[in-house]
Design a protein around this motif. Structure first.
Motif, PDB file in Angstrom:
ATOM      1  N   ASN A  58       0.820  -1.218   0.000  1.00 26.14           N
ATOM      2  CA  ASN A  58       0.000   0.000   0.000  1.00 26.14           C
ATOM      3  C   ASN A  58       0.848   1.260   0.000  1.00 26.14           C
ATOM      4  OD1 ASN A  58      -2.616  -1.080  -0.104  1.00 26.14           O
ATOM      5  ND2 ASN A  58      -2.596  -1.535   2.084  1.00 26.14           N
ATOM      6  N   LYS A  59       2.029   1.179   0.569  1.00 24.16           N
ATOM      7  CA  LYS A  59       2.912   2.348   0.594  1.00 24.16           C
ATOM      8  C   LYS A  59       3.583   2.556  -0.754  1.00 24.16           C
ATOM      9  CE  LYS A  59       6.552   4.567   3.294  1.00 24.16           C
ATOM     10  NZ  LYS A  59       7.429   4.484   4.499  1.00 24.16           N
ATOM     11  N   TYR A  60       3.919   1.452  -1.423  1.00 21.67           N
ATOM     12  CA  TYR A  60       4.577   1.519  -2.734  1.00 21.67           C
ATOM     13  C   TYR A  60       3.649   0.855  -3.740  1.00 21.67           C
ATOM     14  CZ  TYR A  60       8.506   2.535   0.310  1.00 21.67           C
ATOM     15  OH  TYR A  60       9.315   3.092   1.264  1.00 21.67           O
ATOM     16  N   GLU A  61       2.693   1.616  -4.238  1.00 22.85           N
ATOM     17  CA  GLU A  61       1.606   1.020  -5.014  1.00 22.85           C
ATOM     18  C   GLU A  61       1.869   0.949  -6.515  1.00 22.85           C
ATOM     19  OE1 GLU A  61      -1.978   3.211  -4.557  1.00 22.85           O
ATOM     20  OE2 GLU A  61      -1.221   4.986  -5.607  1.00 22.85           O
ATOM     21  N   LYS A  62       2.984   1.491  -6.967  1.00 18.75           N
ATOM     22  CA  LYS A  62       3.236   1.486  -8.405  1.00 18.75           C
ATOM     23  C   LYS A  62       3.903   0.187  -8.850  1.00 18.75           C
ATOM     24  CE  LYS A  62       3.533   6.535  -8.611  1.00 18.75           C
ATOM     25  NZ  LYS A  62       4.373   7.700  -8.938  1.00 18.75           N
ATOM     26  N   THR A  63       3.296  -0.930  -8.463  1.00 18.99           N
ATOM     27  CA  THR A  63       3.797  -2.253  -8.865  1.00 18.99           C
ATOM     28  C   THR A  63       2.636  -3.153  -9.244  1.00 18.99           C
ATOM     29  OG1 THR A  63       3.745  -3.024  -6.561  1.00 18.99           O
ATOM     30  CG2 THR A  63       5.864  -2.216  -7.387  1.00 18.99           C
ATOM     31  N   ILE A  64       2.908  -4.069 -10.154  1.00 16.80           N
ATOM     32  CA  ILE A  64       1.988  -5.162 -10.443  1.00 16.80           C
ATOM     33  C   ILE A  64       2.308  -6.278  -9.471  1.00 16.80           C
ATOM     34  CG2 ILE A  64       1.313  -6.917 -12.141  1.00 16.80           C
ATOM     35  CD1 ILE A  64       0.253  -4.124 -12.729  1.00 16.80           C
ATOM     36  N   VAL A  65       1.264  -6.862  -8.860  1.00 16.33           N
ATOM     37  CA  VAL A  65       1.422  -7.915  -7.860  1.00 16.33           C
ATOM     38  C   VAL A  65       0.964  -9.235  -8.478  1.00 16.33           C
ATOM     39  CG1 VAL A  65       0.826  -8.662  -5.529  1.00 16.33           C
ATOM     40  CG2 VAL A  65       0.893  -6.210  -6.076  1.00 16.33           C
ATOM     41  N   THR A  66       1.919 -10.074  -8.858  1.00 12.45           N
ATOM     42  CA  THR A  66       1.604 -11.360  -9.474  1.00 12.45           C
ATOM     43  C   THR A  66       1.637 -12.450  -8.419  1.00 12.45           C
ATOM     44  OG1 THR A  66       2.601 -10.632 -11.558  1.00 12.45           O
ATOM     45  CG2 THR A  66       2.236 -13.004 -11.290  1.00 12.45           C
ATOM     46  N   VAL A  67       0.497 -13.097  -8.194  1.00 13.02           N
ATOM     47  CA  VAL A  67       0.378 -14.143  -7.173  1.00 13.02           C
ATOM     48  C   VAL A  67       0.183 -15.478  -7.887  1.00 13.02           C
ATOM     49  CG1 VAL A  67      -0.850 -14.906  -5.107  1.00 13.02           C
ATOM     50  CG2 VAL A  67      -0.743 -12.457  -5.663  1.00 13.02           C
ATOM     51  N   VAL A  68       1.130 -16.398  -7.695  1.00 10.97           N
ATOM     52  CA  VAL A  68       1.081 -17.688  -8.383  1.00 10.97           C
ATOM     53  C   VAL A  68       1.157 -18.821  -7.366  1.00 10.97           C
ATOM     54  CG1 VAL A  68       2.111 -19.145 -10.163  1.00 10.97           C
ATOM     55  CG2 VAL A  68       2.257 -16.664 -10.372  1.00 10.97           C
ATOM     56  N   GLY A  69       0.249 -19.784  -7.490  1.00  9.94           N
ATOM     57  CA  GLY A  69       0.241 -20.947  -6.608  1.00  9.94           C
ATOM     58  C   GLY A  69       0.870 -22.152  -7.284  1.00  9.94           C
ATOM     59  N   TYR A  70       1.575 -22.965  -6.483  1.00  8.47           N
ATOM     60  CA  TYR A  70       2.197 -24.197  -6.971  1.00  8.47           C
ATOM     61  C   TYR A  70       1.929 -25.317  -5.967  1.00  8.47           C
ATOM     62  CZ  TYR A  70       5.062 -20.904  -9.713  1.00  8.47           C
ATOM     63  OH  TYR A  70       5.491 -19.902 -10.540  1.00  8.47           O
ATOM     64  N   THR A  71       2.018 -26.556  -6.421  1.00  3.84           N
ATOM     65  CA  THR A  71       1.873 -27.708  -5.534  1.00  3.84           C
ATOM     66  C   THR A  71       3.044 -28.658  -5.737  1.00  3.84           C
ATOM     67  OG1 THR A  71       0.670 -29.096  -7.121  1.00  3.84           O
ATOM     68  CG2 THR A  71      -0.645 -27.564  -5.780  1.00  3.84           C
ATOM     69  N   ASP A  72       3.086 -29.713  -4.903  1.00  3.09           N
ATOM     70  CA  ASP A  72       4.034 -30.790  -5.170  1.00  3.09           C
ATOM     71  C   ASP A  72       3.392 -31.726  -6.201  1.00  3.09           C
ATOM     72  OD1 ASP A  72       2.212 -32.471  -3.839  1.00  3.09           O
ATOM     73  OD2 ASP A  72       3.266 -32.271  -1.930  1.00  3.09           O
ATOM     74  N   ASN A  73       3.975 -32.885  -6.420  1.00  2.88           N
ATOM     75  CA  ASN A  73       3.442 -33.792  -7.454  1.00  2.88           C
ATOM     76  C   ASN A  73       2.541 -34.875  -6.902  1.00  2.88           C
ATOM     77  OD1 ASN A  73       5.340 -35.382  -6.176  1.00  2.88           O
ATOM     78  ND2 ASN A  73       6.357 -36.068  -8.063  1.00  2.88           N
ATOM     79  N   THR A  74       2.127 -34.750  -5.635  1.00  8.49           N
ATOM     80  CA  THR A  74       1.218 -35.720  -5.043  1.00  8.49           C
ATOM     81  C   THR A  74      -0.204 -35.446  -5.526  1.00  8.49           C
ATOM     82  OG1 THR A  74       2.606 -35.803  -3.063  1.00  8.49           O
ATOM     83  CG2 THR A  74       0.378 -36.696  -2.885  1.00  8.49           C
ATOM     84  N   GLY A  75      -0.910 -36.501  -5.947  1.00  7.46           N
ATOM     85  CA  GLY A  75      -2.278 -36.332  -6.417  1.00  7.46           C
ATOM     86  C   GLY A  75      -2.344 -36.090  -7.915  1.00  7.46           C
ATOM     87  N   SER A  76      -3.573 -35.937  -8.410  1.00  4.43           N
ATOM     88  CA  SER A  76      -3.772 -35.776  -9.847  1.00  4.43           C
ATOM     89  C   SER A  76      -3.424 -34.367 -10.293  1.00  4.43           C
ATOM     90  CB  SER A  76      -5.234 -36.067 -10.212  1.00  4.43           C
ATOM     91  OG  SER A  76      -6.084 -35.044  -9.723  1.00  4.43           O
ATOM     92  N   ALA A  77      -3.097 -34.243 -11.573  1.00  4.82           N
ATOM     93  CA  ALA A  77      -2.750 -32.934 -12.130  1.00  4.82           C
ATOM     94  C   ALA A  77      -3.926 -31.973 -12.016  1.00  4.82           C
ATOM     95  CB  ALA A  77      -2.332 -33.088 -13.587  1.00  4.82           C
TER      96      ALA A  77
END
Length: 221
Positions: free
Chosen positions: A139-158
């Motif tokens: 909020n103090k430095y707002e002149k940025t794009i905030v890219t939020v990416v989720g990842y998992t391990d390889n357990t379970g189905s794709a």
């Protein structure tokens, strides 16, 4: 998306596709990956993920400028990101979240074992204070794009992993938006069981791969 950010994602993707050895964890500096640790990922899936991030980033940049957030002058980007890097390191010291600066890009790595319960997209209550600290800087430095990416391990189905990674990325982003970080700045994506940073052969490695990354890039004209 900046050239540096695109290059970072592309290099990791190519590493996964070629099953190439990666000797250094980008967050800890420790030697961790081997050919068998990465595993094979389809080129189409990786390419689609990168393409989606590029497209969403470009749209977010336009939306942010349209919302009156403004942009950083080209010659000031380095200093603007340096001060954010310093503030984030101060705020996140001892929290388990690593802060990495790659050129003018800042990357926050949030391991799944401190953010979410196993198999869940419900944010751990203990992590609220950490995200509050992140929001304070955003909020103090707002002149940025905030890219939020989720990842998992390889357990379970794709399919399950992809859905979970998307839900977790969205949970983190929505929490930050709830702390008054402007929604126009966000790019949200789940990439499932791709781009591993540790071996999936150990519980510790899988815990590192179950993560949410926040990347910050300056908005420039």
């Amino acid at each position: 998306m900046t050239t540096k950010m695109f290059s970072r994602i592309s290099l990791v993707a190519c590493g996964a596709l070629l099953m190439a050895a990666c000797t250094t964890n980008p967050y800890t500096g420790e030697s961790q990956l081997s050919k068998t640790a990465i595993g094979a990922v389809g080129a189409g899936a990786i390419g689609a993920g990168i393409g989606a991030l590029v497209s969403k980033n470009n749209r977010a940049k336009g939306a942010a400028i349209g919302a009156g957030i403004g942009a950083v002058a080209g010659g000031s980007v380095g200093a603007y990101m340096d001060i954010q890097d310093k503030k984030l390191r101060e705020e996140l010291k001892g929290t388990g979240v690593s802060v990495t600066k790659n050129g003018d890009e800042i990357i926050l790595n949030m391991p799944g074992d401190i953010t979410f319960k196993s198999g869940s997209a419900d944010l751990s209550s203990d992590f609220h204070a950490v995200l509050n600290s992140v929001a304070k800087v955003l909020n103090k430095y707002e002149k940025t794009i905030v890219t939020v990416v989720g990842y998992t391990d390889n357990t379970g189905s794709a399919k399950t992993n992809l859905t979970l990674s998307q839900q977790r990325a969205n949970t983190v982003a929505q929490y930050l938006i709830g702390q008054k970080v402007k929604s126009e700045r966000f790019v949200i994506e789940g990439l499932g069981a791709t781009q591993f940073i540790a071996p999936n052969t150990t519980a510790e490695g899988r815990a590192q791969n179950r993560r949410v990354e926040i990347s910050l890039n300056a908005i420039t004209k």
